[in-house]
Scaffold this motif. Sequence first.
Motif, short mmCIF file in Angstrom:
data_model
loop_
_atom_site.label_atom_id
_atom_site.label_comp_id
_atom_site.label_asym_id
_atom_site.label_seq_id
_atom_site.Cartn_x
_atom_site.Cartn_y
_atom_site.Cartn_z
N MET A 4 -3.16 -0.54 -20.02
CA MET A 4 -3.00 -1.90 -19.55
C MET A 4 -4.32 -2.67 -19.68
N TYR A 5 -5.45 -2.01 -19.39
CA TYR A 5 -6.72 -2.73 -19.40
C TYR A 5 -7.04 -3.33 -20.76
N ARG A 6 -6.73 -2.62 -21.82
CA ARG A 6 -7.04 -3.08 -23.17
C ARG A 6 -6.15 -4.24 -23.62
N GLN A 7 -5.17 -4.61 -22.82
CA GLN A 7 -4.31 -5.73 -23.15
C GLN A 7 -4.78 -7.03 -22.50
N ILE A 8 -5.78 -6.95 -21.65
CA ILE A 8 -6.23 -8.13 -20.92
C ILE A 8 -7.57 -8.59 -21.48
N LEU A 9 -7.56 -9.76 -22.10
CA LEU A 9 -8.78 -10.33 -22.68
C LEU A 9 -9.64 -10.94 -21.58
N ILE A 10 -10.95 -10.91 -21.80
CA ILE A 10 -11.86 -11.58 -20.88
C ILE A 10 -12.42 -12.82 -21.57
N TRP A 11 -12.99 -13.74 -20.81
CA TRP A 11 -13.55 -14.97 -21.36
C TRP A 11 -14.65 -14.62 -22.36
N ASP A 12 -14.73 -15.41 -23.45
CA ASP A 12 -15.73 -15.18 -24.49
C ASP A 12 -17.15 -15.13 -23.92
N GLU A 13 -17.45 -16.05 -23.00
CA GLU A 13 -18.82 -16.09 -22.46
C GLU A 13 -19.15 -14.88 -21.57
N ASP A 14 -18.14 -14.12 -21.15
CA ASP A 14 -18.37 -12.92 -20.34
C ASP A 14 -18.48 -11.65 -21.17
N CYS A 15 -18.16 -11.73 -22.46
CA CYS A 15 -18.24 -10.54 -23.32
C CYS A 15 -19.65 -9.97 -23.40
N LEU A 23 -28.76 1.39 -34.97
CA LEU A 23 -27.92 1.02 -33.84
C LEU A 23 -27.16 -0.27 -34.14
N LYS A 24 -25.91 -0.30 -33.72
CA LYS A 24 -25.08 -1.49 -33.84
C LYS A 24 -24.66 -1.91 -32.44
N SER A 25 -24.64 -3.20 -32.20
CA SER A 25 -24.28 -3.74 -30.90
C SER A 25 -22.88 -4.37 -30.99
N PHE A 26 -22.04 -4.04 -30.00
CA PHE A 26 -20.69 -4.58 -29.93
C PHE A 26 -20.46 -5.18 -28.54
N GLU A 27 -19.68 -6.24 -28.50
CA GLU A 27 -19.28 -6.83 -27.24
C GLU A 27 -17.79 -6.57 -27.05
N LEU A 28 -17.43 -5.92 -25.97
CA LEU A 28 -16.03 -5.63 -25.69
C LEU A 28 -15.33 -6.89 -25.22
N GLN A 29 -14.13 -7.10 -25.70
CA GLN A 29 -13.41 -8.33 -25.41
C GLN A 29 -12.27 -8.15 -24.40
N THR A 30 -12.06 -6.93 -23.96
CA THR A 30 -11.00 -6.66 -22.99
C THR A 30 -11.58 -5.98 -21.76
N ILE A 31 -10.80 -5.91 -20.72
CA ILE A 31 -11.23 -5.22 -19.51
C ILE A 31 -11.55 -3.77 -19.87
N THR A 32 -12.66 -3.29 -19.38
CA THR A 32 -13.10 -1.94 -19.72
C THR A 32 -12.69 -0.96 -18.64
N TYR A 33 -11.86 0.00 -19.03
CA TYR A 33 -11.41 1.05 -18.10
C TYR A 33 -12.63 1.81 -17.60
#
Length: 176
Positions: free
Chosen positions: A1-12, A27-37
């Motif tokens: 369920m968590y991976r189905q809920i997007l968060i605001w772009d500015e909060d990524c 190293l590569k940097s990633f910003e998660l776009q969904t709620i993180t379990y």
Amino acid sequence: MYRQILIWDEDCQYQRIVWRATPSDSLKSFELQTITYGTSCAPFLALRTLQQLYQDEEQNFPLAAKIARENIYIDDLLSGADTEVEAKLIIIEIQNLLKSGGFILRKWSSSHPKVLQDLDTSLLVSKPLHSLGDEESKQRVLGLIWNLKTDLIQVKVVHEEIVKKKTITFRHCANL
């Protein structure tokens, strides 16, 4: 369920992870776009999202919104109906309500198989049902055991635990 809920772009930016496949890679940097379990806020955000969905869609799905509000525990729905027709109506309305928010309930199960006959088999429980040493069909539900034949919730009590405690209280039973 968590991976189905997007968060605001500015909060990524607050959910940034660093990754590399091997120690020699850069190293590569990633910003998660969904709620993180696993984050402390994830359960609250998920439940709050669902509550907002029920409120937003209540006019379109009044029965489903009421049932979901009262009978969904994290990501499990435990509900019932007095007739097969009513149960089928609830299933359709719950599916449509949750689909409107991008959610699909899976692992449907019922003590009356006819209720589920219209559902796609990919949405039904796929694992074999649990058994406690007898031939009755049983399934785990929120840590309890649901006997599909008798439509009763059962608790498996470990005898050794009871023997160790001289006084059994509700708190002791909850910890078994």
